[in-house]
Design a protein around this motif. Sequence first.
Motif: not given
Length: 249
Positions: A191, A236, A241
Motif C-alpha cells: 500500500y 488494493l 494495484v
Amino acid sequence: MAGTIQPHEDALVVMLRIGGYDVRRVMVDQGSAMDIIYPDLYKGLGLKPKDLTTYNSPLVSFEGRMVSPKGLIRLPVQAGTDVVKVDFIIVDVFSSYTVIMGRTWLHTLKAISSTLHQKVKYPSGGQQLKSPASGLDVPADGVECKDLEKVIVAGDPEKFFQVGAKLPLQEKARLLEFLRANVDVFAWNPYEAPGVDSNFICHRLNVNPAVMPRRQPPRRLSKEHAEAVRSEVAKLKQAGVINEVFYPQ
C-alpha cells in the motif's frame, strides 16, 4: 568439486557487474593477457566511439587472424564487494561471450580461477570468498547468507533491513549509512507503492478476448472472511494495484 558434473571441458563463464550493470556470459581466461569487450556489451552499455581512447596494437583472435581494436575504455568491475578499474579493449568481432576477463583482472583481484572446479577464489576484507561459475558474489567458507543481522529503522520494529552479520565493520557501517539515507525510497508494504507503472510490472490473465466471460456462482464466505476480503480489496484499489472492471451481462 561439489556442484559440478565431472568430467567436463567447460570454460569458466561467470556473471560480473561491469560499468554498473550485471553482465552475463563473461569468460574468465587465464590465457588472455587482455581484457576484451565484444559488440553485444559495447552496444548494451550505450558506448560511443567518443568514449574510447586510441589503441593501435592489433590482436590475434581465436581463429588466428589479426583483429584491429576499436579502442580502449576503463570501466569498474565488481566481484562481490570488491571493485577494481579495468582497461578493456573493444573489438568488433563475433563471440558467444560478452567479455573476456584475462590475467590483468585476475592478478589485480589476487584471484585464482579453476575451470575444473568452475570456481574463482579471491581474498576480500580478510576473508576468502569462493565464487561459483554462476557469478562472483556468493560468499563461502563459513560466510553464509543465513548469518544475517536485523537492523530496525526509525524505531519501528515492522521496518528493518537484514545485513550480513559477518561483514567487515567499516563496510557494514557504510552500507547502513547508505540505506538509512535512502530509507524514503523503500516500500514496506504494497500500500506504500501506489500507482506502479504497468510498463514496469503488470499481471494479466491468459484469456481469449473473443470469448464471452461467464459469471461464476458466488462463494459463500463467513461474515469474518467476507469482511476481511472487502477490506483487503479496498486497500488494493486505493493503492492502484488493482482496478475494478465491469462486463456487460
